[in-house]
Write a protein that holds these residues in place. Structure first.
Motif, PDB file in Angstrom:
ATOM      1  N   TRP A   1     -10.636 -65.844  -6.839  1.00 26.25           N
ATOM      2  CA  TRP A   1     -10.540 -65.325  -8.204  1.00 26.25           C
ATOM      3  C   TRP A   1      -9.181 -64.670  -8.373  1.00 26.25           C
ATOM      4  O   TRP A   1      -8.761 -63.872  -7.532  1.00 26.25           O
TER       5      TRP A   1
ATOM      6  N   THR B   1     -18.207 -68.009 -11.689  1.00 27.21           N
ATOM      7  CA  THR B   1     -17.109 -68.021 -12.648  1.00 27.21           C
ATOM      8  C   THR B   1     -17.362 -67.037 -13.784  1.00 27.21           C
ATOM      9  O   THR B   1     -16.466 -66.286 -14.192  1.00 27.21           O
TER      10      THR B   1
ATOM     11  N   LEU C   1      -6.711 -76.880 -11.142  1.00 30.32           N
ATOM     12  CA  LEU C   1      -5.466 -77.133 -10.416  1.00 30.32           C
ATOM     13  C   LEU C   1      -5.673 -77.812  -9.069  1.00 30.32           C
ATOM     14  O   LEU C   1      -4.744 -78.466  -8.566  1.00 30.32           O
TER      15      LEU C   1
ATOM     16  N   ASP D   1      -7.788 -71.328 -15.834  1.00 30.79           N
ATOM     17  CA  ASP D   1      -7.803 -72.431 -14.866  1.00 30.79           C
ATOM     18  C   ASP D   1      -9.081 -72.300 -14.060  1.00 30.79           C
ATOM     19  O   ASP D   1      -9.128 -71.612 -13.048  1.00 30.79           O
TER      20      ASP D   1
ATOM     21  N   VAL E   1       1.112 -73.322 -16.211  1.00 29.28           N
ATOM     22  CA  VAL E   1       0.189 -72.220 -16.507  1.00 29.28           C
ATOM     23  C   VAL E   1       0.946 -71.053 -17.130  1.00 29.28           C
ATOM     24  O   VAL E   1       0.539 -70.488 -18.155  1.00 29.28           O
TER      25      VAL E   1
ATOM     26  N   LEU F   1       1.540 -74.945 -11.721  1.00 22.69           N
ATOM     27  CA  LEU F   1       1.601 -73.487 -11.807  1.00 22.69           C
ATOM     28  C   LEU F   1       2.675 -73.030 -12.797  1.00 22.69           C
ATOM     29  O   LEU F   1       2.488 -72.035 -13.509  1.00 22.69           O
TER      30      LEU F   1
ATOM     31  N   PHE G   1      -1.248 -66.613  -4.419  1.00 22.27           N
ATOM     32  CA  PHE G   1      -1.230 -65.881  -5.679  1.00 22.27           C
ATOM     33  C   PHE G   1      -0.662 -64.473  -5.513  1.00 22.27           C
ATOM     34  O   PHE G   1       0.015 -63.964  -6.404  1.00 22.27           O
TER      35      PHE G   1
ATOM     36  N   HIS H   1      -7.546 -67.570 -12.825  1.00 20.90           N
ATOM     37  CA  HIS H   1      -7.874 -68.723 -11.982  1.00 20.90           C
ATOM     38  C   HIS H   1      -9.219 -68.496 -11.297  1.00 20.90           C
ATOM     39  O   HIS H   1      -9.511 -67.386 -10.838  1.00 20.90           O
TER      40      HIS H   1
ATOM     41  N   LEU I   1     -10.701 -70.948  -8.286  1.00 21.64           N
ATOM     42  CA  LEU I   1     -10.349 -72.175  -7.580  1.00 21.64           C
ATOM     43  C   LEU I   1     -11.001 -72.200  -6.186  1.00 21.64           C
ATOM     44  O   LEU I   1     -11.272 -71.147  -5.603  1.00 21.64           O
TER      45      LEU I   1
END
Length: 223
Positions: free
Chosen positions: A194, A7, A100, A96, A113, A110, A145, A125, A127
């Motif tokens: 990412w 991250t 989520l 985020d 956001v 979403l 995305f 994000h 996730l």
């Protein structure tokens, strides 16, 4: 999820483009790694606020959660659309980081956001996308995305990557291949998606999101 090695690498990438300024985190983020190697020997512990202010130029850091069990200062259920005018369009950066996947109504989440983000602000994000099926409700395809954060829907500069959770140099940029159809990705072990995008317009669209390969390769062809 919190701030782990993977991250922090993505956040460091994002800060090359713009300072975080006024920041909101979905869920209050804990620090889960030794930060010395990233920030010149400086150690940050437990919660993310000091790290974001010192290293990413956040001016303030709010956190939103369904309860204050981890000390979030804005209490809201992301399953429900945000209606507080004090926070709508208020943030330069919306983070985020592993939140989520725990929200059942992902469409509303979403929308929230983007509602929190200023025009010209960035949405980030990190996730789960593979081999983390017991972690939350969802694992996320990069296709989501790429299709959602498109120019026609009010976004720009969208970038999507797949990153290995454990092999920190195994990172792949994902781009739509409209000529050859569906995006196929092979990466070993647990991985994150990412995402970074810019909210380009104050009226963004989430009402006609279709999978890119169907739009490009199938629906306009006659049998």
């Amino acid at each position: 999820m919190g701030l782990d090695v993977c991250t922090i690498k993505h956040l460091n990438y994002c800060k090359k483009y713009q300072n975080f300024n006024k920041t909101i985190s979905l869920g209050r983020q804990q620090i889960h790694t030794d930060t010395k190697s990233f920030f010149g020997g400086t150690s940050y512990h437990l919660w993310c606020e000091e790290l974001l202010i010192n290293e990413f130029k956040s001016t303030t850091v709010d956190s939103m959660d369904i309860s204050n069990f981890e000390g979030a200062n804005i209490i809201h259920d992301l399953n429900k659309i945000v209606d507080d005018k004090n926070i709508i369009g208020a943030y330069d950066t919306v983070l985020d980081i592993g939140t989520l996947e725990h929200v059942f109504n992902i469409n509303n989440a979403l929308i929230n956001v983007s509602k929190l983000c200023k025009v010209g602000g960035q949405i980030i994000h990190v996730l789960p996308t593979n081999q983390q099926c017991g972690h939350g409700f969802w694992q996320f395809s990069p296709e989501l995305f790429l299709s959602l954060y498109s120019e026609k829907n009010g976004y720009s500069d969208t970038e999507v990557y797949i990153a290995s959770v454990h092999r920190h140099d195994d990172i792949q940029k994902i781009e739509s291949d409209t000529a050859n159809g569906r995006i196929e990705i092979n990466i070993e072990g647990p991985s994150y998606v990412w995402v970074r995008t810019i909210l380009k317009e104050d009226i963004f669209k989430h009402d006609d999101i279709q999978q890119i390969d169907y739009e490009s390769n199938y629906w306009n062809k006659k049998i």
